[in-house]
Enzyme design. Structure first.
Site, PDB file in Angstrom:
ATOM      1  N   LYS A   1       8.569   0.834   2.863  1.00 42.08           N
ATOM      2  CA  LYS A   1       8.660  -0.868   2.423  1.00 42.08           C
ATOM      3  C   LYS A   1       9.463  -0.821   1.670  1.00 42.08           C
ATOM      4  CE  LYS A   1       7.337  -0.698  -1.497  1.00 42.08           C
ATOM      5  NZ  LYS A   1       6.949  -0.495  -3.229  1.00 42.08           N
TER       6      LYS A   1
ATOM      7  N   LYS B   1      17.397  -1.381  -7.587  1.00 44.11           N
ATOM      8  CA  LYS B   1      16.604  -0.706  -6.876  1.00 44.11           C
ATOM      9  C   LYS B   1      16.421  -0.206  -5.935  1.00 44.11           C
ATOM     10  CE  LYS B   1      12.410   2.096  -6.989  1.00 44.11           C
ATOM     11  NZ  LYS B   1      12.578   3.598  -7.097  1.00 44.11           N
TER      12      LYS B   1
HETATM   13  P1  NAD Z   1       0.757   4.485  -5.822  1.00 44.61           P
HETATM   14  O1  NAD Z   1      -0.355   4.370  -4.051  1.00 44.61           O
HETATM   15  O2  NAD Z   1       0.341   5.998  -5.804  1.00 44.61           O
HETATM   16  O3  NAD Z   1      -0.692   4.025  -6.842  1.00 44.61           O
HETATM   17  C1  NAD Z   1      -0.666   2.469  -6.702  1.00 44.61           C
HETATM   18  C2  NAD Z   1      -1.640   1.998  -7.459  1.00 44.61           C
HETATM   19  O4  NAD Z   1      -2.392   1.170  -7.319  1.00 44.61           O
HETATM   20  C3  NAD Z   1      -3.265   3.323  -7.004  1.00 44.61           C
HETATM   21  O5  NAD Z   1      -3.952   3.187  -7.566  1.00 44.61           O
HETATM   22  C4  NAD Z   1      -4.484   2.217  -5.686  1.00 44.61           C
HETATM   23  O6  NAD Z   1      -5.388   2.331  -6.323  1.00 44.61           O
HETATM   24  C5  NAD Z   1      -3.400   0.883  -6.930  1.00 44.61           C
HETATM   25  N1  NAD Z   1      -3.699  -0.297  -6.584  1.00 44.61           N
HETATM   26  C6  NAD Z   1      -3.796  -1.157  -6.149  1.00 44.61           C
HETATM   27  N2  NAD Z   1      -4.055  -2.214  -5.133  1.00 44.61           N
HETATM   28  C7  NAD Z   1      -4.829  -2.745  -7.293  1.00 44.61           C
HETATM   29  C8  NAD Z   1      -5.193  -3.448  -7.980  1.00 44.61           C
HETATM   30  N3  NAD Z   1      -5.262  -4.879  -7.245  1.00 44.61           N
HETATM   31  N4  NAD Z   1      -6.031  -3.709  -8.678  1.00 44.61           N
HETATM   32  C9  NAD Z   1      -5.626  -2.147  -9.491  1.00 44.61           C
HETATM   33  N5  NAD Z   1      -5.104  -2.010  -8.719  1.00 44.61           N
HETATM   34  C10 NAD Z   1      -5.096  -1.594  -7.599  1.00 44.61           C
HETATM   35  O7  NAD Z   1       2.021   4.314  -5.661  1.00 44.61           O
HETATM   36  P2  NAD Z   1       3.228   4.230  -6.739  1.00 44.61           P
HETATM   37  O8  NAD Z   1       4.065   5.706  -6.481  1.00 44.61           O
HETATM   38  O9  NAD Z   1       2.452   4.330  -8.245  1.00 44.61           O
HETATM   39  O10 NAD Z   1       3.786   3.806  -7.083  1.00 44.61           O
HETATM   40  C11 NAD Z   1       3.609   2.236  -7.263  1.00 44.61           C
HETATM   41  C12 NAD Z   1       4.917   1.711  -7.849  1.00 44.61           C
HETATM   42  O11 NAD Z   1       6.079   1.833  -7.561  1.00 44.61           O
HETATM   43  C13 NAD Z   1       5.905   0.950  -5.891  1.00 44.61           C
HETATM   44  O12 NAD Z   1       6.238  -0.026  -5.848  1.00 44.61           O
HETATM   45  C14 NAD Z   1       6.737   2.310  -5.967  1.00 44.61           C
HETATM   46  O13 NAD Z   1       7.608   1.928  -4.858  1.00 44.61           O
HETATM   47  C15 NAD Z   1       6.949   2.637  -7.027  1.00 44.61           C
HETATM   48  N6  NAD Z   1       8.209   4.034  -7.101  1.00 44.61           N
HETATM   49  C16 NAD Z   1       7.213   5.316  -6.699  1.00 44.61           C
HETATM   50  C17 NAD Z   1       7.717   6.246  -6.948  1.00 44.61           C
HETATM   51  C18 NAD Z   1       7.342   7.704  -6.849  1.00 44.61           C
HETATM   52  O14 NAD Z   1       7.779   8.084  -7.294  1.00 44.61           O
HETATM   53  N7  NAD Z   1       5.778   7.163  -6.487  1.00 44.61           N
HETATM   54  C19 NAD Z   1       8.787   6.421  -7.705  1.00 44.61           C
HETATM   55  C20 NAD Z   1      10.078   5.393  -7.756  1.00 44.61           C
HETATM   56  C21 NAD Z   1       9.147   3.983  -7.845  1.00 44.61           C
END
Ligand code: NAD
Length: 310
Positions: free
Chosen positions: A243, A174
């Protein structure tokens, strides 16, 4: 037949549509609200149960999926009085789909094994659109048995499922992908700015490149929804991309692999980390070039009208 209970924690850009797909596939999904109740309430309308804590989401669950920003958040929901460990029964599988440090998730897997919890570490690629379609690419590192046990969940969420070997190995894949993805966004922004500033229409230039040797995923699939309309609503926030490239740098240092371009790209994205633009889509990096060249890729207009006076 009793439905399989799945806890789901992290209802952001990715987690919300993923939880929706698990509900549609017939799982008994228990979600945890965080900061805003909106995403959890929307899932409750579709049949999800709202758990007050990660502990509650883990009670009697066969799986808990985490889709959180980074490892500290995963560790926070796993440990503590109201964490997953506190609610789990031996045999629970924690499917971590967040992008985190490879060595960090290995250590966490060792810790939770003491409580009878196995980790299937399965980061994803694809963004919110493919999360909603259930067509994510998933790269899973876990014990082979744990991976097989988790397969039905992974196949609900993704289309291309790769088994990478030991826990943490999926994160390596990843991070390699995302360092390249961040770089392609930056260089695609650089060349579109150059072309448009020099008088070639962005869409024409894009079509030419897509039929030429510079074709790439960002230009084809991601930029039409942001750079080419000059709007940068987050699909994947810049701070999360920063990150990920940072995690790749750490991996490079651990493995003694020089990352010349990756390091430069990390610094480039880092410029936005003290501004509210860190929460915008990572394609907002294009505005660095657009502002510097005083040209808007979307339409060829100057960014600052007053520049004509210089
Ligand atoms: P995001 O910031 O939109 O969502 C993260 C969620 O986690 C938020 O809703 C936040 O409120 C919640 N959260 C944080 N701390 C928490 C806690 N202690 N308890 C419960 N909920 C909590 O992020 P995202 O874009 O959905 O990405 C999530 C993961 O997936 C990351 O690691 C990111 O690198 C990875 N990712 C994202 C994408 C993308 O295109 N957005 C693609 C592949 C991978």
């Amino acid at each position: 037949m009793k439905k399989v209970k799945v806890g789901f924690i992290g209802l952001g850009n990715m987690g919300q549509p993923m939880a929706k797909n698990l509900l549609a596939a017939g799982y008994d999904v228990h979600v945890v609200a965080h900061r805003h109740r909106g995403p959890a309430d929307q899932l409750a309308v579709l049949g999800a149960t709202i758990a007050e804590t990660p502990k509650q989401a883990a009670v009697d669950a066969a799986f808990v999926v985490t889709m959180l920003p980074d490892l500290p958040e995963v560790e926070q929901v796993v440990g503590g009085e109201n964490g997953i460990i506190a609610g789990s029964s031996p045999g629970l599988v924690l499917i971590n789909m967040s992008t985190v440090s490879p060595s960090g998730i290995q250590k966490l897997a060792e810790t939770v094994a003491n409580f009878g919890i196995q980790i299937c570490d399965a980061p994803v690629s694809g963004g919110p659109v493919r999360a909603a379609e259930g067509t994510l690419t998933i790269m899973a590192g876990a014990k082979a048995k744990v991976f097989e046990h988790s397969r039905s969940i992974l196949e609900t969420l993704g289309e291309n499922i790769f088994y990478t070997g030991d826990t943490g190995s999926g994160q390596v894949a990843k991070l390699c992908n995302n360092m390249l993805s961040a770089t392609l966004m930056a260089i695609s922004s650089e060349v579109l700015t150059l072309g448009v500033k020099s008088g070639v229409d962005a869409e024409l230039l894009r079509n030419i490149i897509l039929k030429s040797s510079g074709a790439n995923f960002q230009l084809e699939n991601w930029m039409p929804n942001n750079v080419l309309i000059d709007q940068y609503q987050a699909g994947f926030s810049l701070k999360l991309m920063y990150k990920d490239v940072g995690l790749a740098q750490t991996l490079g240092r651990e493995q003694r692999v020089p990352l010349f371009i990756g390091n430069l790209v990390h610094e480039l994205y880092g410029q936005f980390m003290n501004s509210e633009l860190r929460d915008a889509d990572f394609s907002v990096i294009s505005t660095f070039y657009q502002d510097a060249a005083n040209v808007t890729i979307a339409n060829g207009d100057p960014r600052r009208k007053s520049d004509e006076e210089f």
